[in-house]
Scaffold this motif. Structure first.
Motif, short mmCIF file in Angstrom:
data_model
loop_
_atom_site.label_atom_id
_atom_site.label_comp_id
_atom_site.label_asym_id
_atom_site.label_seq_id
_atom_site.Cartn_x
_atom_site.Cartn_y
_atom_site.Cartn_z
N GLY A 161 43.78 33.34 59.34
CA GLY A 161 43.40 33.89 58.05
C GLY A 161 43.16 35.38 58.12
N GLY A 162 42.58 35.87 59.23
CA GLY A 162 42.35 37.30 59.37
C GLY A 162 43.63 38.09 59.35
N MET A 163 44.68 37.58 59.99
CA MET A 163 45.96 38.27 59.98
C MET A 163 46.58 38.26 58.58
SD MET A 163 49.49 37.87 60.02
CE MET A 163 49.97 36.29 60.70
N LEU A 164 46.51 37.11 57.90
CA LEU A 164 47.11 37.01 56.57
C LEU A 164 46.34 37.85 55.55
CD1 LEU A 164 48.00 33.20 56.48
CD2 LEU A 164 49.53 35.14 56.92
N LEU A 165 45.04 38.03 55.77
CA LEU A 165 44.27 38.89 54.86
C LEU A 165 44.79 40.32 54.89
CD1 LEU A 165 40.61 37.68 55.51
CD2 LEU A 165 41.84 37.55 53.33
N ALA A 166 45.06 40.83 56.10
CA ALA A 166 45.58 42.19 56.20
C ALA A 166 46.93 42.30 55.52
CB ALA A 166 45.69 42.58 57.67
N LEU A 167 47.74 41.25 55.62
CA LEU A 167 49.05 41.25 54.96
C LEU A 167 48.89 41.17 53.45
CD1 LEU A 167 52.05 41.31 55.63
CD2 LEU A 167 52.01 38.82 55.82
N GLY A 168 47.92 40.36 52.99
CA GLY A 168 47.68 40.26 51.55
C GLY A 168 47.17 41.55 50.94
N MET A 169 46.42 42.31 51.72
CA MET A 169 45.93 43.61 51.22
C MET A 169 47.08 44.57 50.96
SD MET A 169 42.50 44.17 53.55
CE MET A 169 42.37 45.88 53.02
N VAL A 170 48.13 44.47 51.77
CA VAL A 170 49.31 45.32 51.54
C VAL A 170 49.90 45.00 50.17
CG1 VAL A 170 51.63 45.89 52.35
CG2 VAL A 170 49.78 45.55 53.99
N ALA A 171 49.99 43.71 49.85
CA ALA A 171 50.54 43.32 48.54
C ALA A 171 49.65 43.82 47.41
CB ALA A 171 50.67 41.80 48.48
N SER A 172 48.33 43.78 47.59
CA SER A 172 47.43 44.24 46.54
C SER A 172 47.55 45.73 46.30
CB SER A 172 45.99 43.87 46.91
OG SER A 172 45.10 44.22 45.90
N LEU A 173 47.94 46.48 47.34
CA LEU A 173 48.09 47.93 47.19
C LEU A 173 49.31 48.29 46.35
CD1 LEU A 173 47.25 49.60 50.63
CD2 LEU A 173 46.56 50.40 48.37
N LEU A 174 50.27 47.38 46.28
CA LEU A 174 51.53 47.70 45.64
C LEU A 174 51.53 47.43 44.15
CD1 LEU A 174 54.01 46.34 48.35
CD2 LEU A 174 53.20 48.68 48.03
N SER A 175 50.44 46.86 43.61
CA SER A 175 50.44 46.52 42.18
C SER A 175 49.05 46.70 41.61
CB SER A 175 50.90 45.07 41.98
OG SER A 175 50.79 44.71 40.61
N GLY A 176 49.02 47.10 40.37
CA GLY A 176 47.75 47.22 39.66
C GLY A 176 47.42 45.99 38.87
N ASN A 177 48.33 45.01 38.84
CA ASN A 177 48.11 43.77 38.11
C ASN A 177 47.66 42.69 39.08
OD1 ASN A 177 49.05 41.03 37.02
ND2 ASN A 177 49.24 42.35 35.21
N VAL A 178 46.54 42.03 38.78
CA VAL A 178 45.97 41.05 39.69
C VAL A 178 46.92 39.87 39.89
CG1 VAL A 178 44.06 39.44 40.05
CG2 VAL A 178 43.62 41.70 39.09
N THR A 179 47.56 39.41 38.83
CA THR A 179 48.47 38.28 38.94
C THR A 179 49.67 38.63 39.81
OG1 THR A 179 47.82 37.53 36.74
CG2 THR A 179 49.86 36.64 37.64
N VAL A 180 50.24 39.81 39.57
CA VAL A 180 51.37 40.25 40.39
C VAL A 180 50.94 40.41 41.84
CG1 VAL A 180 53.05 42.09 40.76
CG2 VAL A 180 52.50 41.36 38.42
N ALA A 181 49.72 40.91 42.06
CA ALA A 181 49.22 41.08 43.42
C ALA A 181 49.08 39.72 44.11
CB ALA A 181 47.88 41.80 43.40
N PHE A 182 48.66 38.70 43.36
CA PHE A 182 48.56 37.35 43.93
C PHE A 182 49.93 36.83 44.34
CE2 PHE A 182 48.77 32.76 43.51
CZ PHE A 182 47.69 32.34 44.27
N ILE A 183 50.92 37.00 43.45
CA ILE A 183 52.26 36.52 43.75
C ILE A 183 52.87 37.26 44.94
CG2 ILE A 183 54.60 36.29 42.84
CD1 ILE A 183 53.35 35.93 40.05
N LEU A 184 52.72 38.59 44.93
CA LEU A 184 53.23 39.37 46.06
C LEU A 184 52.54 38.98 47.37
CD1 LEU A 184 53.64 42.98 44.59
CD2 LEU A 184 55.45 41.35 45.21
N GLY A 185 51.22 38.75 47.30
CA GLY A 185 50.49 38.35 48.49
C GLY A 185 50.99 37.03 49.04
N ALA A 186 51.25 36.06 48.16
CA ALA A 186 51.79 34.78 48.60
C ALA A 186 53.16 34.95 49.22
CB ALA A 186 51.83 33.80 47.43
N LEU A 187 54.00 35.80 48.63
CA LEU A 187 55.35 36.02 49.17
C LEU A 187 55.29 36.71 50.53
CD1 LEU A 187 57.28 37.13 45.95
CD2 LEU A 187 57.43 34.94 47.13
#
Length: 920
Positions: free
Chosen positions: A171-197
């Motif tokens: 989970g610690g590794m995936l959290l760092a990867l999910g933070m990258v996705a959150s940086l790329l979008s200002g929309n929470v829903t899009v950030a969730f989808i990008l994080g999952a991808l």
């Protein structure tokens, strides 16, 4: 431009301890401030607890609801381990989606980034906050699942610790990867989808690898999240896995820092080139981490946290791996069925886990290929054609069905032209012993030479005149061939001196010249394993002719012709040489029987075990017997040291003092087909003393000088006696090898282990003795097993009652018919003719009624038995339903209660100071 100027103002701030201009690389108080801010925002929000409760409930259902959890009967999180990487694809993006996207949506990003804090400090603060949220959720989950498993059984806390450590690192590794996705979008829903991808890439890497060739699939699959996590699920903490998760987390944090810092250069003329430069740097960091992880994997540092040491190789196995030349690796291909019956789950896990340990410690010296093959797959076809590994038909019993399944569980070892194949790993086989022995054999280790003396036993296989067919060799010979060079030895000529050990089954069947040849070999110091049995049981058709008190069998069997056989020889010279006494007519009996279900076994079935009260049942000072648990001897004899003998007599197997002896003549009786066992006429003499049923004999020997030889000449070539005498031949019969392979829960005898240990000791190679004694036990669901046993006992009781009731009804029906017949026969007023007619009619009518009654009674009995079985299954399913419900609710209760408390506190604070009329 404004952002850059503000950023520059931070770098030119006056230096002060801990201030913005401090020269320290990282300021903990800044990181802590950002972390506390995000943690407070999450844990004061009820929605955060909703996500945690959903995560715990979903994980609990994944762990305990699959039928495989109950079928495998293991107190582990095996089902959750398979699904956890995919569950995190939903939970991790739920944590990271708001880390940057919410800042941007609320307009607080600029404020945060213009604070006197470095980009790295801000990123670390937010990452530690996300990690704190995940750790809290995982802590609730770990507590709940451990409670449930502890209620169901006695889980291995070391395995659970390694498992949750793997969850945390993953989970610690995936959290760092999910933070990258959150940086790329200002929309929470899009950030969730990008994080999952983004998280799906390393999680589904194994599936993506399947699109490439075999080598590419193996390489890509090895870099996936599930591949590195599986070791943690087995209780192992590999350094390579830790570095994989920590290294990729650090690499993704570097990407976060680089993306946060892009505001310094993005948008200018040079931005196009800088974007490429930044991308190359990011990829270089990821590649460097994966390369370092590959190098560290070869170090083989992988502590085993399991309390049962399930994944720890012995010193012998480790030394064997070190001795394999790097330029000549051993190739191992293992073929498994994806699903195996409950009785074979532990065997599969032990085999798969130890193979991975061999591969990890061997580095490039061992090349492992684990292949899951369905029954009719191309892999199964290759296993059969290339290695002769075929599916084994095994019994399957579950709540839904009973029947037979065909499963694959074979391993092939190859090195150049050498090849060793184990077609099927029965659940009773000692896994590490089999693997180590096979690797050593295929690696080209020198094989010791073991001879088997050709006696009337026919251990190597001989022509059976009674069946007119070739008898198969004994399984003990097949087992010895896996480790030694086994050869047949004739006693009609001098026994070769280059033998490392000689097995002599039933020396009493030898002729006198053959006995003299054997005595010469033993006197010369040849290592000898003697099996001397007063009443062999392995083959009822010839057991009496093999008994030392009976003459040899006629050639061609009972109806054969030809010259009469040469009489059996006298073993006195052999016994004198060994310094022992063997009363060949005495058979040991003992009333001790540790198996209540098998009380019908005769007392001549002697159980050797410390639990019998004999503390030295297995000699604890001898490697051959130390650590053994239970052994059985069938109609065996005993041996004792001869008074005045010059050899050292060391008992190996001893009974307790509760039994005695029974004479051969009182236990047997003559019949039409020869002498047979008659237990009814046996006279059991209670002696109140213990008996030695196997012993080691070493020393100078005390054989009398052969007639016509000078005493000095006869002893000039003597090298000392080195022998082991076992007073039972049935101890190595095929039945015990079959029990060992089947892994019987009722009978776990060490007969095979004892005999193989004897051979190893005689040849001077004790490296496998400790491996053979190992019993790797997995923790099971003890409470459910108790329920199963109780319901099964109740079902068997109901079945017995149905059987008794049916027998009673049948007996009553027969009695009624007999009474009617008796009344007619006792009626003196009827003449004989009339009686015969009436009796014929009554018998015909009553027999039809009895036949109908029998059918009805049998049908009723069958229905009662089926009802009892159905009731048992309903009870078991009800228990499992209760377990599933408790497992889904109990782990989530603490987090849910804390969330309710936070909601209440927050509601009170919001309403504090408000006008009461507005709250109405």
């Amino acid at each position: 431009m404004t952002t850059i100027e503000k950023s520059d103002s931070r770098t030119t701030a006056p230096d002060r301890p801990g201030g913005a201009g401090s020269r320290s690389f990282l300021r903990p108080f800044v990181v802590g401030a950002v972390c506390r801010r995000d943690l407070a925002r999450y844990f004061t929000n009820v929605a955060g607890y909703v996500f945690i409760v959903l995560f715990i409930a979903t994980s609990s259902v994944a762990a305990f609801w699959p039928e495989a959890f109950f079928a495998n009967n293991l107190a582990t999180l095996g089902q959750l381990n398979e699904l956890m990487p995919y569950l995190l694809l939903l939970f991790i993006p739920a944590i990271t989606m708001s880390i940057w996207a919410d800042e941007r949506r609320q307009g607080t990003e600029e404020l945060l980034l213009t604070l006197p804090a470095r980009d790295l400090e801000v990123v670390l603060g937010k990452y530690l906050a996300a990690l704190g949220i995940y750790t809290a959720a995982l802590g609730f989950l770990a507590f709940g699942l451990t409670v449930v498993l502890s209620w169901l059984g006695s889980p291995d806390l070391g395995v659970l610790l390694a498992t949750f450590l793997g969850y945390w690192l993953m989970g610690g590794m995936l959290l760092a990867l999910g933070m990258v996705a959150s940086l790329l979008s200002g929309n929470v829903t899009v950030a969730f989808i990008l994080g999952a991808l983004f998280c799906a890439v390393p999680v589904f890497a194994e599936l993506l690898g399947g699109l490439s060739g075999a080598e590419g699939a193996r390489s890509i699959g090895a870099a996936s999240v599930p591949s590195h996590f599986r070791e943690f699920g087995r209780g192992v903490v590999p350094l390579s896995g830790v570095l994989y998760f920590v290294g990729l987390a650090a690499a993704m944090l570097y990407v976060n820092v680089a993306l946060v810092g892009r505001r310094h250069w993005a948008g200018g003329e040079r931005s196009a080139g800088l974007w490429g430069h930044a991308l190359v740097r990011m990829l270089a960091v990821v590649v460097a981490v994966l390369s370092l992880q590959t190098l560290v994997a070869r170090a083989g540092w992988r502590p085993d946290l399991s309390a049962e040491r399930l994944n720890t190789l012995s010193a012998e196995s480790r030394q064997l791996i070190r001795d394999i030349p790097s330029d000549r690796p051993v190739f191992i291909e293992a073929f498994f069925s994806p699903e195996v019956p409950r009785d074979y789950v532990e065997a599969k896990q032990n085999l798969e886990g130890l193979l991975k340990e061999f591969d990890a410690l061997g580095g490039g010296k061992i090349r492992l290929n684990l292949i899951e093959a369905d029954r009719y797959s191309e892999e199964a076809r290759r296993a059969e054609q290339q290695y002769g590994i075929t599916p084994r038909r095994v019994f399957t019993a579950s709540a839904d069905r009973q029947g037979f399944d065909e499963i694959l569980m074979g391993v092939a070892f190859t090195r150049g032209p050498e090849q060793v194949v184990i077609p099927f790993f029965d659940r009773g086989l000692p896994v590490e012993y089999e693997l180590t022995r096979s690797v050593r054999t295929v690696a080209g280790a020198d094989r010791k030479k073991v001879g088997i003396l050709d006696t009337d036993v026919g251990m190597l296989g001989s022509f059976d005149f009674r069946a007119m067919s070739q008898a198969r060799e004994w399984q003990v010979v097949t087992e010895l061939r896996k480790q030694y060079e086994v050869t047949s030895v004739s006693a009609d000529s001098e026994i070769p001196a280059d033998l490392d050990a000689l097995l002599v089954p039933q020396p009493s069947s030898l002729t006198q010249p053959q006995v003299d040849t054997l005595v010469s070999y033993v006197e010369s110091g040849g290592p000898t394993l003697l099996f001397m049995d007063p009443l062999p049981q392995f083959d009822r058709s010839q057991q009496m002719s093999l008994a030392p008190t009976q003459p040899k069998e006629q050639p061609g069997g009972m109806f054969g012709g030809g010259q009469p056989p040469e009489p059996k020889g006298d073993l006195t010279a052999l016994l004198d040489l060994l310094g022992i006494e063997w009363p060949a007519t005495d058979i040991v009996w003992n009333p001790y029987n540790p198996h209540p279900k098998f009380t019908e076994l005769p007392p001549e079935y002697v159980f050797i075990t410390p639990s019998s009260g004999a503390s030295d049942a297995f000699n604890p000072r001898e490697p051959i017997t130390s650590g053994l648990q239970e052994l059985i001897v069938l109609f065996g004899g005993y041996v004792r040291p001869r008074s005045g003998g010059s050899t050292d007599f060391t008992p190996l197997l001893r009974t307790n003092e509760e039994g005695g002896i029974v004479r051969f003549d009182s236990l047997t009786a003559p019949g039409f087909f020869g002498i047979s066992i008659d237990p009814d006429r046996a006279v059991h003499l209670a002696t109140g003393q213990d008996y030695t049923m196997a012993a080691r004999v070493e020393g100078e020997g005390s054989a009398s000088v052969a007639e016509g030889e000078d005493e000095g000449e006869s002893g000039s070539d003597a090298a000392g006696v080195n022998a082991i005498v076992v007073m039972d031949l049935d101890l190595i019969s095929d039945g015990f090898f079959q029990l060992r392979q089947a892994g019987s829960d009722e009978f776990e005898f060490d007969n095979v282990t004892f005999v193989l240990n004897c051979v190893d000791t005689l040849v001077g190679d004790e490296s496998f003795i400790d491996l053979r004694k190992e019993r790797r036990r997995h923790r099971t669901l003890a409470r459910l097993e108790q329920f199963d046993r109780a319901y099964e006992a109740e079902r068997l009781e109901q079945e017995a009652e149905a059987e008794a009731e049916a027998d009673e009804q049948l007996e009553a029906a027969r009695t009624r018919m007999d009474e009617k017949i008796d009344r007619i026969e006792s009626d003196d007023e009827l003449d004989d003719r009339t009686k015969q007619v009436m009796l014929s009619q009554v018998r015909e009518v009553e027999q039809r009624r009895l036949t109908v009654a029998e059918a009805n009674i049998e049908d009723a009995k069958r229905r009662k038995i089926e009802d009892s079985f159905a009731a048992k299954e309903r009870q078991i399913r009800a228990i499992r339903g209760q377990v599933r419900l408790a497992a889904a609710v109990v782990p989530a209760v603490p987090a849910l209660a804390l969330g309710i408390i936070v909601a209440v506190i927050r509601a009170r604070r919001e309403n504090r100071g408000a006008i009461p009329s507005r709250l109405a």
